[in-house]
Design an enzyme around this catalytic site. Structure first.
Site, mmCIF file in Angstrom:
data_model
loop_
_atom_site.group_PDB
_atom_site.id
_atom_site.type_symbol
_atom_site.label_atom_id
_atom_site.label_comp_id
_atom_site.label_asym_id
_atom_site.label_seq_id
_atom_site.Cartn_x
_atom_site.Cartn_y
_atom_site.Cartn_z
ATOM 1 N N GLY A 1 0.076 -4.909 2.480
ATOM 2 C CA GLY A 1 -1.251 -4.947 3.087
ATOM 3 C C GLY A 1 -2.334 -5.040 2.032
ATOM 4 O O GLY A 1 -3.268 -4.236 2.021
ATOM 5 N N GLY B 1 -9.310 -4.362 2.858
ATOM 6 C CA GLY B 1 -9.414 -2.910 2.920
ATOM 7 C C GLY B 1 -8.967 -2.196 1.653
ATOM 8 O O GLY B 1 -9.214 -2.646 0.528
ATOM 9 N N GLY C 1 -5.940 -1.680 0.480
ATOM 10 C CA GLY C 1 -4.889 -2.351 -0.293
ATOM 11 C C GLY C 1 -5.455 -3.363 -1.276
ATOM 12 O O GLY C 1 -5.032 -3.408 -2.439
ATOM 13 N N SER D 1 -2.672 9.694 6.052
ATOM 14 C CA SER D 1 -4.043 9.890 6.543
ATOM 15 C C SER D 1 -4.231 11.374 6.812
ATOM 16 O O SER D 1 -3.252 12.097 7.075
ATOM 17 C CB SER D 1 -4.227 9.103 7.843
ATOM 18 O OG SER D 1 -5.366 9.581 8.537
ATOM 19 N N TYR E 1 -0.627 7.468 16.328
ATOM 20 C CA TYR E 1 -1.093 7.314 14.938
ATOM 21 C C TYR E 1 -0.846 8.603 14.150
ATOM 22 O O TYR E 1 -0.310 8.566 13.033
ATOM 23 C CB TYR E 1 -2.579 6.943 14.921
ATOM 24 C CG TYR E 1 -3.120 6.697 13.530
ATOM 25 C CD1 TYR E 1 -2.744 5.551 12.810
ATOM 26 C CD2 TYR E 1 -3.982 7.597 12.916
ATOM 27 C CE1 TYR E 1 -3.222 5.320 11.528
ATOM 28 C CE2 TYR E 1 -4.471 7.370 11.636
ATOM 29 C CZ TYR E 1 -4.086 6.232 10.945
ATOM 30 O OH TYR E 1 -4.554 6.009 9.668
HETATM 31 N N1 LIG Z 1 -9.698 3.118 6.741
HETATM 32 C C1 LIG Z 1 -9.573 4.424 6.872
HETATM 33 O O1 LIG Z 1 -10.560 5.161 7.148
HETATM 34 C C2 LIG Z 1 -8.242 5.081 6.697
HETATM 35 C C3 LIG Z 1 -8.186 6.483 6.761
HETATM 36 C C4 LIG Z 1 -6.962 7.105 6.600
HETATM 37 C C5 LIG Z 1 -5.826 6.346 6.348
HETATM 38 N N2 LIG Z 1 -5.905 4.990 6.301
HETATM 39 C C6 LIG Z 1 -4.674 4.225 6.045
HETATM 40 O O2 LIG Z 1 -4.918 3.316 4.996
HETATM 41 C C7 LIG Z 1 -4.024 2.200 5.099
HETATM 42 C C8 LIG Z 1 -4.796 0.906 4.898
HETATM 43 O O3 LIG Z 1 -5.737 0.812 5.935
HETATM 44 P P1 LIG Z 1 -7.093 -0.020 5.836
HETATM 45 O O4 LIG Z 1 -8.147 0.876 6.349
HETATM 46 O O5 LIG Z 1 -7.252 -0.646 4.492
HETATM 47 O O6 LIG Z 1 -6.790 -1.111 6.967
HETATM 48 P P2 LIG Z 1 -7.091 -2.687 7.097
HETATM 49 O O7 LIG Z 1 -8.397 -3.051 6.483
HETATM 50 O O8 LIG Z 1 -6.882 -2.968 8.555
HETATM 51 O O9 LIG Z 1 -5.929 -3.345 6.246
HETATM 52 C C9 LIG Z 1 -4.619 -3.344 6.717
HETATM 53 C C10 LIG Z 1 -3.746 -4.224 5.848
HETATM 54 O O10 LIG Z 1 -2.438 -4.217 6.435
HETATM 55 C C11 LIG Z 1 -2.041 -5.558 6.708
HETATM 56 N N3 LIG Z 1 -1.284 -5.574 7.960
HETATM 57 C C12 LIG Z 1 -1.675 -5.147 9.178
HETATM 58 N N4 LIG Z 1 -0.696 -5.345 10.082
HETATM 59 C C13 LIG Z 1 0.339 -5.880 9.405
HETATM 60 C C14 LIG Z 1 1.637 -6.308 9.765
HETATM 61 N N5 LIG Z 1 2.076 -6.246 11.033
HETATM 62 N N6 LIG Z 1 2.440 -6.810 8.807
HETATM 63 C C15 LIG Z 1 2.014 -6.917 7.538
HETATM 64 N N7 LIG Z 1 0.793 -6.538 7.124
HETATM 65 C C16 LIG Z 1 -0.023 -6.034 8.049
HETATM 66 C C17 LIG Z 1 -3.313 -6.357 6.802
HETATM 67 O O11 LIG Z 1 -3.014 -7.674 6.393
HETATM 68 P P3 LIG Z 1 -3.173 -8.996 7.308
HETATM 69 O O12 LIG Z 1 -4.061 -8.629 8.478
HETATM 70 O O13 LIG Z 1 -3.789 -9.986 6.394
HETATM 71 O O14 LIG Z 1 -1.789 -9.324 7.701
HETATM 72 C C18 LIG Z 1 -4.205 -5.665 5.775
HETATM 73 O O15 LIG Z 1 -3.934 -6.158 4.473
HETATM 74 C C19 LIG Z 1 -3.343 2.344 6.455
HETATM 75 O O16 LIG Z 1 -2.041 2.869 6.269
HETATM 76 C C20 LIG Z 1 -4.209 3.367 7.189
HETATM 77 O O17 LIG Z 1 -3.459 4.109 8.133
HETATM 78 C C21 LIG Z 1 -7.083 4.337 6.470
#
Ligand SMILES: NC(=O)c1ccc[n+]([C@@H]2O[C@H](COP(=O)([O-])OP(=O)(O)OC[C@H]3O[C@@H](n4cnc5c(N)ncnc54)[C@H](OP(=O)(O)O)[C@@H]3O)[C@@H](O)[C@H]2O)c1
Length: 283
Positions: free
Chosen positions: A10, A14, A16, A139, A164
């Site tokens: 990912g 975001g 990643g 998280s 979640y």
């Molecule tokens: N944002 C927050 O506030 C927050 C808080 C706590 C924890 N987290 C955790 O942080 C991590 C990253 O989240 P983020 O906030 O950066 O989210 P994001 O912006 O939605 O990014 C998610 C990434 O995962 C990829 N992805 C999604 N579905 C996928 C699939 N089926 N197969 C392969 N790749 C997939 C997306 O790539 P494509 O769409 O290009 O495929 C994107 O690169 C997650 O595990 C989330 O639970 C986030």
């Protein structure tokens, strides 16, 4: 990180992508994954531009499919003779219940089973590259989680938040069990909360839209959200640290149930059965 190879699932946006920029800036070769080649290559171009490091590779896989995770692992093994860091970052939130191509509930399959399977398939390469690190993005929601062994897939009752929370608790439980199994190998396993971060998180099923819109001004930038994953992936202080959960670069207590060794062994066994791998012996 010169001479080190890092795989970030990912990495197209975001947290990643921000972690990829940070680690590439430190000199690592970075592989990112995403579902769509055009989007992943566009992200790779940004990572190269922002880091000044051309060593950025793209892998394309939908990680909700176990066949795709297996193909991804084979491509990574073919491309990378060594793997120093695996950053399991892919994750999402679905307000409505969906099933994957494997007939599994989407949140559990993508957030927990995908990193479980990918890590298992890459483990020998990580061991051969030791010292190496497996870092899994959980998280703060883990603290509200419960592993419901009687209804892991939310078949009887589904709520996006409950699913979640469970999947993010599973990330921590998996990390602790992995750390026990990896004792003495030179490979460490840590997990973390990145903090509320302004990303595309939950955009695919936007029931959280209003909450996210209200919270957005108070959220971290992706670069700040990536600080703890980067710290765990690269810092000398985190060398040798294993079986711990972090937030803001500090070790924190996770949900009390995450320390239950019998429950961790049970989750490992159920997960191994669901992805078709031998469970091996718990330690
Ligand atoms: N944002 C927050 O506030 C927050 C808080 C706590 C924890 N987290 C955790 O942080 C991590 C990253 O989240 P983020 O906030 O950066 O989210 P994001 O912006 O939605 O990014 C998610 C990434 O995962 C990829 N992805 C999604 N579905 C996928 C699939 N089926 N197969 C392969 N790749 C997939 C997306 O790539 P494509 O769409 O290009 O495929 C994107 O690169 C997650 O595990 C989330 O639970 C986030």
């Amino acid at each position: 990180m010169n001479g080190k190879t890092v795989l970030i699932t990912g990495g197209t946006g975001g947290i990643g992508r921000a972690a990829a920029i940070g680690l590439a800036t430190m000199g690592a070769r970075v592989g990112i994954t995403g579902r769509d080649r055009t989007r992943a290559e566009a992200a790779a171009a940004v990572i190269v531009r922002e880091s000044g490091n051309p060593a950025v590779d793209v892998f394309v896989a939908d990680m909700s499919s176990q066949a795709e995770v297996r193909r991804l692992a084979n491509e990574v093994l073919a491309a990378y003779p060594r793997l120093d860091v695996l950053l399991n970052n892919v994750g999402g939130f679905w307000a409505h219940r969906h099933e994957t191509v494997d007939g599994l509930e989407h949140t559990f399959a993508l957030n927990h089973l995908a990193p479980f399977l990918l890590t298992s398939l890459l483990l020998d390469r990580l061991k051969a590259s030791a010292p190496a690190r497996v870092v899994t993005v959980s998280s703060g929601a883990q603290s509200m989680g419960k592993i419901d062994f009687d209804d892991l897939m939310g078949e009887r009752k589904y709520s996006g938040q409950t699913a979640y929370n469970q999947s993010k608790l599973a990330n921590v439980v998996f990390t602790y069990e992995l750390a026990r199994r990896l004792e003495g190998t030179g490979v460490t396993a840590t997990s973390l909360h990145p903090g509320m971060t302004s990303t595309a998180f939950s955009a695919e099923d936007p029931a959280l839209g209003l909450l996210v819109a209200v919270m957005r001004p108070f959220m971290k930038s992706p670069a700040r959200g990536a600080e703890t994953p980067i710290y765990l992936a690269s810092s000398p202080e985190a060398e040798g640290v294993s079986g711990k959960y972090f937030a803001n670069r500090k070790a924190r207590k996770s949900h009390a149930s995450s320390y239950d060794i019998a429950s961790a062994a049970r989750l490992w066994k159920v997960s191994a059965d669901l992805v078709g791998l031998p469970a091996g012996a718990p330690r």
